[in-house]
Design an enzyme around this catalytic site. Structure first.
Site, PDB file in Angstrom:
ATOM      1  N   GLY A  29       0.825  -1.200   0.000  1.00  0.00           N
ATOM      2  CA  GLY A  29       0.000   0.000   0.000  1.00  0.00           C
ATOM      3  C   GLY A  29       0.854   1.243   0.000  1.00  0.00           C
ATOM      4  N   ASN A  30       0.219   2.388   0.193  1.00  0.00           N
ATOM      5  CA  ASN A  30       0.966   3.639   0.287  1.00  0.00           C
ATOM      6  C   ASN A  30       0.319   4.515   1.346  1.00  0.00           C
ATOM      7  OD1 ASN A  30      -1.013   5.507  -1.076  1.00  0.00           O
ATOM      8  ND2 ASN A  30      -0.668   4.055  -2.733  1.00  0.00           N
ATOM      9  N   LYS A  31       0.905   5.679   1.594  1.00  0.00           N
ATOM     10  CA  LYS A  31       0.482   6.501   2.723  1.00  0.00           C
ATOM     11  C   LYS A  31      -0.676   7.441   2.431  1.00  0.00           C
ATOM     12  CE  LYS A  31       4.889   6.644   5.200  1.00  0.00           C
ATOM     13  NZ  LYS A  31       5.914   7.569   5.698  1.00  0.00           N
TER      14      LYS A  31
END
Ligand code: C5P
Length: 234
Positions: A29-31
């Site tokens: 995932g990412n932030k």
């Protein structure tokens, strides 16, 4: 006072960070929090638009009044977005789309085993959805306005600006909302999860640029005003 600025317009917005599964319980995932995309949806609704929000998991509630299409992966985001884009007057790509996904998704949970080597994850490239939307517009609806986002970093401001201009031309969208990254801060510290933002809105046709800063909602209002101006609203 955004009221009526986008009345009768169908605005498609993507938000949040995609999740690319590795196995039934894990993902890359990412932030991205989805806050800027949600703020854009709220601003577009306030401007009277009919809003479709294609969204990855969000850290904030999705706005009431938008047509919601929850997705998780980049490929899901792609099909939902391309389908909704067919009837959209405006497309705003605020989602943080994973550039890569695992080449294989394990059907069972990946386990630690002492008798086999530790796993190696092979990644494959995801399609650039923004570029595809631009390509589709050429065939379907020349009037469609397409807005991309970029979090740029450069050695200095001039460098970041050159980089953003190059990205705008490469992507071929009408407007690019460039998150300004301050000295000493990385893009992710500066942009993700925060409640405020500082952007420069640049245009393919050379108009502007328009600077906007403040809460993500204030930035969203500025983006909506620029869009409305382009669509010929009063
Ligand atoms: O190339 P970069 O990821 O910086 O471009 C950001 C813009 O492109 C954002 O508008 C993002 O939503 C969009 N994008 C996309 N598909 C990808 C990667 C980014 O639509 N695979």
């Amino acid at each position: 006072p955004l009221s009526g600025l986008l009345a009768g317009k169908h605005v498609l917005i993507t938000a949040g960070g995609t999740r690319e599964p590795l196995d039934p319980v894990r993902y890359l995932g990412n932030k991205s929090s989805g806050k800027q995309g949600v703020a854009l949806a709220e601003a577009a609704l306030a401007a009277g638009a009919d809003v479709t929000l294609v969204h990855a998991p969000l850290e904030v509630p999705a706005p009431a009044g938008a047509r919601l299409q929850p997705i998780e992966t980049a490929l899901e985001l792609r099909s939902a977005t391309l389908a909704a884009a067919a009837s959209a007057d405006v497309v705003i790509m605020a989602a943080a789309v994973a550039d890569f996904r695992p080449a294989n998704i394990s059907t069972g949970k990946i386990k630690k085993r002492d008798d086999v080597a530790d796993p190696v994850i092979t990644l494959v490239r995801n399609p650039d959805i923004l570029a595809e939307i631009v390509a589709h517009r050429a065939a379907q609806n020349q009037q469609q306005l397409i807005v991309g986002f970029a979090a740029e970093t450069g050695d200095d401001e001039a460098d970041a600006r050159t980089y953003a201009q190059a990205k705008l031309r490469r992507k071929g969208c009408d407007l690019l909302v460039v998150n300004e990254v301050g000295p000493g801060e990385t893009g992710s510290e500066r942009v993700f999860g925060r409640d405020s933002n500082q952007v420069e809105i640049i245009a393919l046709d050379g108009a502007g640029p328009v600077l906007a800063g403040g809460s993500k909602r204030e930035v969203a209002d500025a983006v909506v005003r620029v869009i409305a101006g382009r669509l010929g609203a009063p």
